[in-house]
Scaffold this motif. Structure first.
Motif, PDB file in Angstrom:
ATOM      1  N   MET A  34      53.347 104.399 104.117  1.00  0.00           N
ATOM      2  CA  MET A  34      53.148 103.432 105.191  1.00  0.00           C
ATOM      3  C   MET A  34      52.046 102.448 104.821  1.00  0.00           C
ATOM      4  O   MET A  34      52.159 101.235 105.043  1.00  0.00           O
ATOM      5  CB  MET A  34      52.801 104.157 106.492  1.00  0.00           C
ATOM      6  CG  MET A  34      53.895 105.072 107.015  1.00  0.00           C
ATOM      7  SD  MET A  34      53.358 106.087 108.405  1.00  0.00           S
ATOM      8  CE  MET A  34      53.164 104.839 109.677  1.00  0.00           C
ATOM      9  N   ASP A  35      50.981 102.980 104.233  1.00  0.00           N
ATOM     10  CA  ASP A  35      49.838 102.143 103.879  1.00  0.00           C
ATOM     11  C   ASP A  35      50.220 101.113 102.818  1.00  0.00           C
ATOM     12  O   ASP A  35      49.811  99.946 102.885  1.00  0.00           O
ATOM     13  CB  ASP A  35      48.698 103.034 103.375  1.00  0.00           C
ATOM     14  CG  ASP A  35      47.407 102.263 103.168  1.00  0.00           C
ATOM     15  OD1 ASP A  35      46.996 101.550 104.103  1.00  0.00           O
ATOM     16  OD2 ASP A  35      46.825 102.356 102.073  1.00  0.00           O
ATOM     17  N   LEU A  38      52.242  98.342 104.494  1.00  0.00           N
ATOM     18  CA  LEU A  38      51.370  97.471 105.275  1.00  0.00           C
ATOM     19  C   LEU A  38      50.522  96.584 104.370  1.00  0.00           C
ATOM     20  O   LEU A  38      50.314  95.402 104.638  1.00  0.00           O
ATOM     21  CB  LEU A  38      50.467  98.314 106.179  1.00  0.00           C
ATOM     22  CG  LEU A  38      51.146  99.034 107.344  1.00  0.00           C
ATOM     23  CD1 LEU A  38      50.223 100.083 107.947  1.00  0.00           C
ATOM     24  CD2 LEU A  38      51.567  98.025 108.410  1.00  0.00           C
ATOM     25  N   ALA A  39      50.037  97.161 103.262  1.00  0.00           N
ATOM     26  CA  ALA A  39      49.177  96.406 102.346  1.00  0.00           C
ATOM     27  C   ALA A  39      49.928  95.241 101.708  1.00  0.00           C
ATOM     28  O   ALA A  39      49.394  94.140 101.563  1.00  0.00           O
ATOM     29  CB  ALA A  39      48.630  97.336 101.269  1.00  0.00           C
ATOM     30  N   GLN A  40      51.182  95.488 101.325  1.00  0.00           N
ATOM     31  CA  GLN A  40      51.951  94.427 100.684  1.00  0.00           C
ATOM     32  C   GLN A  40      52.144  93.222 101.604  1.00  0.00           C
ATOM     33  O   GLN A  40      52.223  92.086 101.148  1.00  0.00           O
ATOM     34  CB  GLN A  40      53.314  94.961 100.250  1.00  0.00           C
ATOM     35  CG  GLN A  40      53.252  95.844  99.012  1.00  0.00           C
ATOM     36  CD  GLN A  40      54.623  96.355  98.651  1.00  0.00           C
ATOM     37  OE1 GLN A  40      55.183  97.205  99.317  1.00  0.00           O
ATOM     38  NE2 GLN A  40      55.173  95.812  97.572  1.00  0.00           N
ATOM     39  N   LEU A  41      52.202  93.482 102.896  1.00  0.00           N
ATOM     40  CA  LEU A  41      52.408  92.383 103.837  1.00  0.00           C
ATOM     41  C   LEU A  41      51.102  91.769 104.319  1.00  0.00           C
ATOM     42  O   LEU A  41      50.938  90.549 104.305  1.00  0.00           O
ATOM     43  CB  LEU A  41      53.216  92.886 105.042  1.00  0.00           C
ATOM     44  CG  LEU A  41      53.431  91.881 106.179  1.00  0.00           C
ATOM     45  CD1 LEU A  41      54.105  90.611 105.663  1.00  0.00           C
ATOM     46  CD2 LEU A  41      54.260  92.512 107.286  1.00  0.00           C
ATOM     47  N   TRP A  69      60.907  96.953  99.646  1.00  0.00           N
ATOM     48  CA  TRP A  69      59.925  96.934 100.737  1.00  0.00           C
ATOM     49  C   TRP A  69      60.626  97.011 102.094  1.00  0.00           C
ATOM     50  O   TRP A  69      60.193  97.740 102.984  1.00  0.00           O
ATOM     51  CB  TRP A  69      59.088  95.651 100.644  1.00  0.00           C
ATOM     52  CG  TRP A  69      58.070  95.519 101.735  1.00  0.00           C
ATOM     53  CD1 TRP A  69      56.854  96.136 101.806  1.00  0.00           C
ATOM     54  CD2 TRP A  69      58.192  94.717 102.912  1.00  0.00           C
ATOM     55  NE1 TRP A  69      56.204  95.763 102.964  1.00  0.00           N
ATOM     56  CE2 TRP A  69      57.002  94.902 103.660  1.00  0.00           C
ATOM     57  CE3 TRP A  69      59.165  93.864 103.408  1.00  0.00           C
ATOM     58  CZ2 TRP A  69      56.773  94.262 104.874  1.00  0.00           C
ATOM     59  CZ3 TRP A  69      58.952  93.219 104.608  1.00  0.00           C
ATOM     60  CH2 TRP A  69      57.767  93.426 105.337  1.00  0.00           C
ATOM     61  N   LEU A  70      61.728  96.278 102.251  1.00  0.00           N
ATOM     62  CA  LEU A  70      62.482  96.341 103.503  1.00  0.00           C
ATOM     63  C   LEU A  70      63.002  97.745 103.760  1.00  0.00           C
ATOM     64  O   LEU A  70      63.002  98.231 104.895  1.00  0.00           O
ATOM     65  CB  LEU A  70      63.646  95.346 103.463  1.00  0.00           C
ATOM     66  CG  LEU A  70      63.273  93.867 103.540  1.00  0.00           C
ATOM     67  CD1 LEU A  70      64.468  92.988 103.190  1.00  0.00           C
ATOM     68  CD2 LEU A  70      62.748  93.514 104.928  1.00  0.00           C
ATOM     69  N   GLY A  71      63.442  98.412 102.687  1.00  0.00           N
ATOM     70  CA  GLY A  71      63.888  99.795 102.846  1.00  0.00           C
ATOM     71  C   GLY A  71      62.734 100.713 103.221  1.00  0.00           C
ATOM     72  O   GLY A  71      62.899 101.622 104.050  1.00  0.00           O
ATOM     73  N   ASP A  72      61.559 100.484 102.634  1.00  0.00           N
ATOM     74  CA  ASP A  72      60.394 101.319 102.951  1.00  0.00           C
ATOM     75  C   ASP A  72      59.995 101.203 104.417  1.00  0.00           C
ATOM     76  O   ASP A  72      59.730 102.215 105.088  1.00  0.00           O
ATOM     77  CB  ASP A  72      59.205 100.920 102.064  1.00  0.00           C
ATOM     78  CG  ASP A  72      59.369 101.385 100.625  1.00  0.00           C
ATOM     79  OD1 ASP A  72      60.238 102.255 100.390  1.00  0.00           O
ATOM     80  OD2 ASP A  72      58.647 100.874  99.750  1.00  0.00           O
TER      81      ASP A  72
END
Length: 392
Positions: A34-35, A38-41, A69-72
Protein backbone atom coordinates in the motif's frame (compact mmCIF):
# COMPACT_ATOMS: atom_id res chain seq x y z
CA UNK A 1 -2.35 -6.14 16.60
CA UNK A 2 -3.26 -3.66 19.30
CA UNK A 3 -5.44 -0.66 18.60
CA UNK A 4 -2.52 1.72 19.26
CA UNK A 5 -0.24 -0.19 16.88
CA UNK A 6 -2.90 -0.17 14.14
CA UNK A 7 -3.34 3.57 14.61
CA UNK A 8 0.43 4.17 14.35
CA UNK A 9 0.58 2.16 11.13
CA UNK A 10 -2.24 4.17 9.60
CA UNK A 11 -0.47 7.40 10.50
CA UNK A 12 2.75 5.97 9.06
CA UNK A 13 0.95 5.28 5.75
CA UNK A 14 -0.44 8.79 5.78
CA UNK A 15 2.86 10.57 6.56
CA UNK A 16 5.16 8.46 4.38
CA UNK A 17 8.36 6.50 4.96
CA UNK A 18 10.20 9.54 6.32
CA UNK A 19 8.11 9.11 9.48
CA UNK A 20 8.94 5.42 9.97
CA UNK A 21 11.79 5.86 12.43
CA UNK A 22 10.10 8.66 14.36
CA UNK A 23 6.93 6.59 14.82
CA UNK A 24 8.83 3.44 15.80
CA UNK A 25 6.69 1.14 13.67
CA UNK A 26 7.30 -1.30 10.86
CA UNK A 27 4.84 -2.08 8.08
CA UNK A 28 3.82 -5.60 7.18
CA UNK A 29 4.00 -6.95 3.59
CA UNK A 30 0.49 -5.82 2.62
CA UNK A 31 0.92 -2.40 4.19
CA UNK A 32 4.30 -2.05 2.48
CA UNK A 33 2.57 -2.65 -0.86
CA UNK A 34 0.00 0.00 0.00
CA UNK A 35 2.81 2.37 0.92
CA UNK A 36 4.59 1.83 -2.41
CA UNK A 37 1.38 2.52 -4.33
CA UNK A 38 0.75 5.71 -2.36
CA UNK A 39 4.38 6.83 -2.73
CA UNK A 40 4.35 6.45 -6.51
CA UNK A 41 1.38 8.79 -6.73
CA UNK A 42 1.74 11.29 -3.93
CA UNK A 43 5.49 11.51 -3.26
CA UNK A 44 6.89 11.78 -6.76
CA UNK A 45 7.80 14.81 -8.79
CA UNK A 46 5.11 17.42 -9.27
CA UNK A 47 6.87 20.45 -10.69
CA UNK A 48 9.76 20.12 -8.23
CA UNK A 49 11.57 17.49 -6.18
CA UNK A 50 9.88 16.41 -2.97
CA UNK A 51 11.75 16.97 0.27
CA UNK A 52 11.85 13.27 1.20
CA UNK A 53 15.10 11.71 -0.06
CA UNK A 54 13.80 8.15 0.18
CA UNK A 55 10.89 8.43 -2.22
CA UNK A 56 11.71 9.09 -5.83
CA UNK A 57 8.09 8.25 -6.74
CA UNK A 58 6.32 8.69 -10.02
CA UNK A 59 4.82 6.17 -12.40
CA UNK A 60 7.16 7.02 -15.23
CA UNK A 61 6.16 6.91 -18.87
CA UNK A 62 5.83 3.16 -19.16
CA UNK A 63 2.35 1.81 -19.82
CA UNK A 64 3.20 -1.57 -18.23
CA UNK A 65 4.36 0.26 -15.11
CA UNK A 66 1.11 2.21 -14.92
CA UNK A 67 -0.91 -0.95 -15.51
CA UNK A 68 0.91 -2.68 -12.64
CA UNK A 69 0.24 0.29 -10.38
CA UNK A 70 -3.46 0.26 -11.32
CA UNK A 71 -3.57 -3.43 -10.47
CA UNK A 72 -1.84 -2.78 -7.13
CA UNK A 73 -4.24 -0.10 -5.98
CA UNK A 74 -7.22 -2.29 -6.89
CA UNK A 75 -5.67 -5.02 -4.76
CA UNK A 76 -4.95 -2.88 -1.73
CA UNK A 77 -7.76 -0.33 -1.62
CA UNK A 78 -11.59 -0.29 -1.85
CA UNK A 79 -13.26 0.89 -5.07
CA UNK A 80 -14.08 4.36 -3.75
CA UNK A 81 -10.41 4.98 -2.88
CA UNK A 82 -9.23 3.50 -6.19
CA UNK A 83 -11.37 5.97 -8.09
CA UNK A 84 -9.93 8.91 -6.15
CA UNK A 85 -6.36 7.72 -6.71
CA UNK A 86 -6.96 7.21 -10.44
CA UNK A 87 -8.37 10.71 -10.72
CA UNK A 88 -5.39 12.13 -8.83
CA UNK A 89 -2.97 10.18 -11.05
CA UNK A 90 -4.50 11.66 -14.20
CA UNK A 91 -4.33 15.17 -12.73
CA UNK A 92 -0.98 15.04 -10.91
CA UNK A 93 1.12 12.82 -13.17
CA UNK A 94 -0.27 13.85 -16.56
CA UNK A 95 -1.39 10.35 -17.47
CA UNK A 96 -4.01 11.55 -19.94
CA UNK A 97 -1.99 10.41 -22.94
CA UNK A 98 -1.62 6.96 -21.37
CA UNK A 99 -5.38 6.53 -21.47
CA UNK A 100 -5.12 6.34 -25.24
CA UNK A 101 -3.68 2.83 -24.91
CA UNK A 102 -6.29 0.02 -24.90
CA UNK A 103 -4.17 -2.23 -22.67
CA UNK A 104 -4.09 0.43 -19.97
CA UNK A 105 -7.84 1.12 -20.17
CA UNK A 106 -8.51 -2.53 -19.43
CA UNK A 107 -6.80 -2.04 -16.05
CA UNK A 108 -8.72 1.06 -14.99
CA UNK A 109 -11.60 1.11 -12.50
CA UNK A 110 -14.43 2.86 -14.41
CA UNK A 111 -16.13 5.85 -12.81
CA UNK A 112 -17.89 9.00 -13.97
CA UNK A 113 -14.71 11.11 -13.88
CA UNK A 114 -12.85 8.62 -16.05
CA UNK A 115 -15.81 8.49 -18.45
CA UNK A 116 -15.73 12.28 -18.77
CA UNK A 117 -11.97 12.20 -19.42
CA UNK A 118 -12.36 9.57 -22.15
CA UNK A 119 -15.16 11.53 -23.80
CA UNK A 120 -12.91 14.59 -23.80
CA UNK A 121 -10.16 12.55 -25.51
CA UNK A 122 -12.53 11.13 -28.12
CA UNK A 123 -11.30 13.28 -31.00
CA UNK A 124 -7.63 12.26 -30.56
CA UNK A 125 -8.10 8.53 -29.91
CA UNK A 126 -6.98 5.94 -32.41
CA UNK A 127 -9.84 3.68 -33.52
CA UNK A 128 -8.60 0.67 -31.54
CA UNK A 129 -8.58 2.71 -28.34
CA UNK A 130 -11.99 4.24 -29.11
CA UNK A 131 -13.57 0.78 -29.10
CA UNK A 132 -12.11 0.04 -25.67
CA UNK A 133 -13.08 3.49 -24.40
CA UNK A 134 -16.68 2.93 -25.47
CA UNK A 135 -16.75 -0.28 -23.44
CA UNK A 136 -15.37 1.53 -20.38
CA UNK A 137 -17.83 4.42 -20.73
CA UNK A 138 -20.62 1.88 -21.32
CA UNK A 139 -19.90 0.25 -17.97
CA UNK A 140 -20.10 3.65 -16.26
CA UNK A 141 -23.37 4.47 -18.02
CA UNK A 142 -24.86 1.09 -17.07
CA UNK A 143 -23.97 1.68 -13.43
CA UNK A 144 -25.55 5.15 -13.45
CA UNK A 145 -28.68 3.72 -15.08
CA UNK A 146 -28.96 1.09 -12.35
CA UNK A 147 -28.62 3.86 -9.81
CA UNK A 148 -31.14 6.38 -11.13
CA UNK A 149 -33.25 5.05 -14.01
CA UNK A 150 -36.01 3.35 -12.02
CA UNK A 151 -36.37 6.30 -9.65
CA UNK A 152 -36.54 8.69 -12.61
CA UNK A 153 -39.23 6.71 -14.43
CA UNK A 154 -41.36 6.43 -11.28
CA UNK A 155 -40.98 10.10 -10.34
CA UNK A 156 -41.67 11.46 -13.82
CA UNK A 157 -44.57 9.11 -14.56
CA UNK A 158 -46.22 10.03 -11.27
CA UNK A 159 -45.64 13.74 -11.84
CA UNK A 160 -47.19 13.65 -15.30
CA UNK A 161 -50.26 11.94 -13.88
CA UNK A 162 -50.54 14.35 -10.97
CA UNK A 163 -50.19 17.38 -13.20
CA UNK A 164 -53.73 16.74 -14.48
CA UNK A 165 -56.71 17.13 -12.13
CA UNK A 166 -60.28 15.91 -12.12
CA UNK A 167 -63.37 16.86 -10.08
CA UNK A 168 -64.72 13.33 -10.23
CA UNK A 169 -61.82 11.21 -9.03
CA UNK A 170 -61.89 7.57 -8.10
CA UNK A 171 -61.28 6.94 -4.41
CA UNK A 172 -57.58 5.97 -4.83
CA UNK A 173 -56.98 9.10 -6.92
CA UNK A 174 -58.32 11.69 -4.43
CA UNK A 175 -55.83 14.42 -3.56
CA UNK A 176 -56.81 14.78 0.10
CA UNK A 177 -54.75 17.90 0.95
CA UNK A 178 -56.23 19.76 -2.04
CA UNK A 179 -59.73 18.45 -1.29
CA UNK A 180 -59.55 19.53 2.35
CA UNK A 181 -58.24 22.95 1.36
CA UNK A 182 -61.11 23.42 -1.08
CA UNK A 183 -63.74 22.45 1.52
CA UNK A 184 -62.63 24.30 4.64
CA UNK A 185 -65.82 26.37 4.54
CA UNK A 186 -67.76 23.17 5.12
CA UNK A 187 -66.17 22.44 8.49
CA UNK A 188 -68.64 21.21 11.15
CA UNK A 189 -67.39 22.26 14.60
CA UNK A 190 -69.76 19.97 16.50
CA UNK A 191 -68.53 16.97 14.51
CA UNK A 192 -64.95 18.23 14.26
CA UNK A 193 -64.85 17.22 10.61
CA UNK A 194 -65.06 18.62 7.09
CA UNK A 195 -67.79 17.65 4.65
CA UNK A 196 -66.04 17.34 1.28
CA UNK A 197 -68.71 18.61 -1.08
CA UNK A 198 -66.18 19.01 -3.88
CA UNK A 199 -63.60 16.29 -4.53
CA UNK A 200 -60.28 17.03 -6.23
CA UNK A 201 -58.21 14.18 -7.58
CA UNK A 202 -55.40 13.22 -9.88
CA UNK A 203 -56.18 12.37 -13.47
CA UNK A 204 -55.50 8.88 -14.67
CA UNK A 205 -52.27 8.50 -16.58
CA UNK A 206 -52.76 8.60 -20.32
CA UNK A 207 -50.57 7.27 -23.10
CA UNK A 208 -50.92 10.63 -24.85
CA UNK A 209 -47.95 13.00 -24.95
CA UNK A 210 -48.25 15.08 -21.77
CA UNK A 211 -45.08 17.18 -21.40
CA UNK A 212 -42.06 18.30 -23.42
CA UNK A 213 -38.64 18.37 -21.77
CA UNK A 214 -35.68 20.17 -23.35
CA UNK A 215 -32.30 19.54 -21.71
CA UNK A 216 -29.54 21.98 -22.71
CA UNK A 217 -26.12 20.95 -21.44
CA UNK A 218 -23.03 23.16 -21.41
CA UNK A 219 -20.16 20.99 -22.68
CA UNK A 220 -17.33 23.27 -21.58
CA UNK A 221 -14.57 21.43 -19.74
CA UNK A 222 -15.76 22.32 -16.24
CA UNK A 223 -19.12 20.62 -16.88
CA UNK A 224 -17.73 17.21 -17.88
CA UNK A 225 -19.28 15.18 -15.05
CA UNK A 226 -22.63 16.92 -15.58
CA UNK A 227 -22.56 15.94 -19.27
CA UNK A 228 -22.25 12.25 -18.37
CA UNK A 229 -25.20 12.32 -15.97
CA UNK A 230 -27.32 14.49 -18.26
CA UNK A 231 -26.90 12.01 -21.12
CA UNK A 232 -28.16 9.14 -18.97
CA UNK A 233 -31.13 11.10 -17.62
CA UNK A 234 -32.11 12.36 -21.07
CA UNK A 235 -31.97 8.81 -22.46
CA UNK A 236 -34.17 7.60 -19.59
CA UNK A 237 -36.70 10.37 -20.20
CA UNK A 238 -36.71 9.58 -23.91
CA UNK A 239 -37.90 6.05 -23.09
CA UNK A 240 -41.16 7.43 -21.62
CA UNK A 241 -44.04 7.74 -24.09
CA UNK A 242 -45.74 10.53 -22.14
CA UNK A 243 -42.71 12.83 -22.32
CA UNK A 244 -41.07 14.20 -25.46
CA UNK A 245 -37.39 14.76 -24.72
CA UNK A 246 -34.83 16.83 -26.60
CA UNK A 247 -31.13 17.00 -25.72
CA UNK A 248 -28.95 19.89 -26.86
CA UNK A 249 -25.21 20.16 -26.16
CA UNK A 250 -23.44 23.45 -26.67
CA UNK A 251 -20.23 25.41 -26.36
CA UNK A 252 -19.92 28.18 -28.92
CA UNK A 253 -21.77 25.87 -31.31
CA UNK A 254 -25.01 23.97 -30.76
CA UNK A 255 -25.45 20.25 -31.42
CA UNK A 256 -28.85 18.52 -31.24
CA UNK A 257 -28.26 14.99 -29.92
CA UNK A 258 -31.92 14.03 -29.66
CA UNK A 259 -31.66 11.42 -32.41
CA UNK A 260 -28.99 9.55 -30.38
CA UNK A 261 -30.97 9.25 -27.15
CA UNK A 262 -31.59 5.54 -27.66
CA UNK A 263 -27.93 5.03 -26.70
CA UNK A 264 -26.45 7.33 -24.02
CA UNK A 265 -22.92 6.14 -24.88
CA UNK A 266 -23.50 7.38 -28.43
CA UNK A 267 -24.73 10.67 -26.97
CA UNK A 268 -21.55 11.09 -24.95
CA UNK A 269 -19.25 10.38 -27.87
CA UNK A 270 -21.23 12.94 -29.84
CA UNK A 271 -20.16 15.61 -27.35
CA UNK A 272 -17.01 17.69 -27.65
CA UNK A 273 -15.91 18.65 -24.15
CA UNK A 274 -14.01 21.91 -23.81
CA UNK A 275 -14.14 25.19 -25.68
CA UNK A 276 -16.06 28.38 -25.01
CA UNK A 277 -19.66 28.97 -24.00
CA UNK A 278 -22.50 30.73 -25.80
CA UNK A 279 -25.60 30.19 -23.67
CA UNK A 280 -27.62 32.76 -25.56
CA UNK A 281 -27.11 30.90 -28.84
CA UNK A 282 -28.10 27.61 -27.20
CA UNK A 283 -31.25 29.14 -25.73
CA UNK A 284 -32.18 30.53 -29.13
CA UNK A 285 -32.05 27.02 -30.54
CA UNK A 286 -34.01 25.60 -27.61
CA UNK A 287 -36.62 28.29 -28.14
CA UNK A 288 -37.09 27.00 -31.68
CA UNK A 289 -37.93 23.55 -30.29
CA UNK A 290 -40.80 24.84 -28.15
CA UNK A 291 -44.18 24.14 -29.74
CA UNK A 292 -46.29 23.90 -26.55
CA UNK A 293 -44.89 26.52 -24.16
CA UNK A 294 -47.16 25.82 -21.22
CA UNK A 295 -46.36 22.11 -21.43
CA UNK A 296 -42.60 22.57 -21.80
CA UNK A 297 -39.84 22.26 -19.20
CA UNK A 298 -36.42 23.65 -20.15
CA UNK A 299 -33.52 22.44 -18.00
CA UNK A 300 -30.35 24.47 -18.62
CA UNK A 301 -27.26 22.81 -17.12
CA UNK A 302 -24.45 25.37 -17.07
CA UNK A 303 -22.09 27.23 -14.75
CA UNK A 304 -23.39 30.42 -16.44
CA UNK A 305 -19.98 31.74 -17.49
CA UNK A 306 -21.41 33.27 -20.63
CA UNK A 307 -19.08 34.03 -23.52
CA UNK A 308 -21.90 35.35 -25.68
CA UNK A 309 -24.22 38.29 -25.12
CA UNK A 310 -25.29 38.07 -21.48
CA UNK A 311 -28.03 40.71 -21.73
CA UNK A 312 -29.58 38.90 -24.67
CA UNK A 313 -29.39 35.62 -22.75
CA UNK A 314 -31.41 37.11 -19.90
CA UNK A 315 -33.94 38.66 -22.29
CA UNK A 316 -34.39 35.31 -23.96
CA UNK A 317 -35.04 33.58 -20.62
CA UNK A 318 -37.58 36.28 -19.76
CA UNK A 319 -39.34 35.68 -23.09
CA UNK A 320 -39.46 31.92 -22.50
CA UNK A 321 -41.05 32.54 -19.11
CA UNK A 322 -43.55 35.00 -20.59
CA UNK A 323 -44.52 32.37 -23.16
CA UNK A 324 -45.29 29.92 -20.35
CA UNK A 325 -42.18 27.72 -20.42
CA UNK A 326 -40.93 26.41 -17.07
CA UNK A 327 -37.19 27.11 -16.84
CA UNK A 328 -34.76 25.55 -14.36
CA UNK A 329 -31.01 26.22 -14.24
CA UNK A 330 -28.65 23.65 -12.75
CA UNK A 331 -25.18 24.96 -12.04
CA UNK A 332 -24.00 21.35 -11.88
CA UNK A 333 -25.52 17.89 -12.09
CA UNK A 334 -22.90 15.94 -10.20
CA UNK A 335 -21.92 14.27 -6.95
CA UNK A 336 -19.36 16.99 -6.28
CA UNK A 337 -19.79 19.86 -3.86
CA UNK A 338 -20.66 23.48 -4.58
CA UNK A 339 -19.62 24.32 -8.15
CA UNK A 340 -17.84 27.42 -9.42
CA UNK A 341 -20.35 29.59 -11.27
CA UNK A 342 -21.11 33.13 -12.37
CA UNK A 343 -22.89 34.58 -9.34
CA UNK A 344 -23.99 37.72 -11.12
CA UNK A 345 -25.84 35.80 -13.82
CA UNK A 346 -27.33 33.40 -11.27
CA UNK A 347 -28.67 36.37 -9.29
CA UNK A 348 -30.10 37.95 -12.45
CA UNK A 349 -31.93 34.70 -13.27
CA UNK A 350 -33.23 34.44 -9.71
CA UNK A 351 -34.64 37.97 -10.10
CA UNK A 352 -36.58 36.69 -13.11
CA UNK A 353 -37.99 33.85 -11.00
CA UNK A 354 -35.66 31.14 -12.32
CA UNK A 355 -33.91 29.18 -9.56
CA UNK A 356 -30.23 28.37 -10.18
CA UNK A 357 -28.65 25.72 -7.95
CA UNK A 358 -26.52 22.59 -8.02
CA UNK A 359 -28.21 19.22 -7.92
CA UNK A 360 -26.92 15.69 -7.30
CA UNK A 361 -28.01 12.86 -9.60
CA UNK A 362 -29.97 11.28 -6.74
CA UNK A 363 -32.00 14.48 -6.30
CA UNK A 364 -32.66 15.06 -9.99
CA UNK A 365 -35.68 12.72 -10.33
CA UNK A 366 -37.46 14.56 -7.51
CA UNK A 367 -36.60 17.88 -9.13
CA UNK A 368 -38.13 16.69 -12.40
CA UNK A 369 -41.24 15.54 -10.57
CA UNK A 370 -41.74 18.94 -8.95
CA UNK A 371 -41.14 20.81 -12.21
CA UNK A 372 -43.36 18.58 -14.33
CA UNK A 373 -46.22 18.77 -11.82
CA UNK A 374 -45.85 22.57 -11.91
CA UNK A 375 -44.67 22.79 -8.31
CA UNK A 376 -42.51 25.49 -6.72
CA UNK A 377 -38.96 24.67 -7.81
CA UNK A 378 -37.42 27.43 -5.68
CA UNK A 379 -39.13 26.14 -2.55
CA UNK A 380 -38.02 22.59 -3.34
CA UNK A 381 -34.41 23.72 -3.82
CA UNK A 382 -34.42 25.68 -0.56
CA UNK A 383 -35.82 22.72 1.34
CA UNK A 384 -33.22 20.39 -0.14
CA UNK A 385 -30.44 22.81 0.79
CA UNK A 386 -31.68 22.98 4.38
CA UNK A 387 -31.93 19.20 4.62
CA UNK A 388 -28.39 18.74 3.26
CA UNK A 389 -27.10 21.26 5.78
CA UNK A 390 -28.88 19.48 8.62
CA UNK A 391 -27.45 16.14 7.48
CA UNK A 392 -23.91 17.53 7.62
Amino acid sequence: MSTDDARRRRWRLLLGDAAEEAMDTTLGPVEAGMDRALAQLYDGREGEERSSPRRAGGLGSSAPGVARWLGDIRTYFPTSVVQVMQRDAIDRLQLTSMLLEPELLDSVQPDVHLAATLVGLNRVMPETTRRTARLVVGRVVAEIERRVARQTVAAVSGAVSRASRTRRPRLPDIDWPATIGANLQHYLPEQRTIVPEHLIGYGRRSSALARDVVVAIDQSGSMAESVVYAAVFAATLASLRTVRTSLVAFDTEVVDLTDRLADPVEVLFGCQLGGGTDINRALAYCQSLVTRPEETLLVLISDLFEGGIAEEMLRRVAQLLADGVTVVVLLALSDAGAPAFDGEHAAALAALGVPAFACTPDQFPDLLAVALSRGDIGLWAAREAVERGAAR
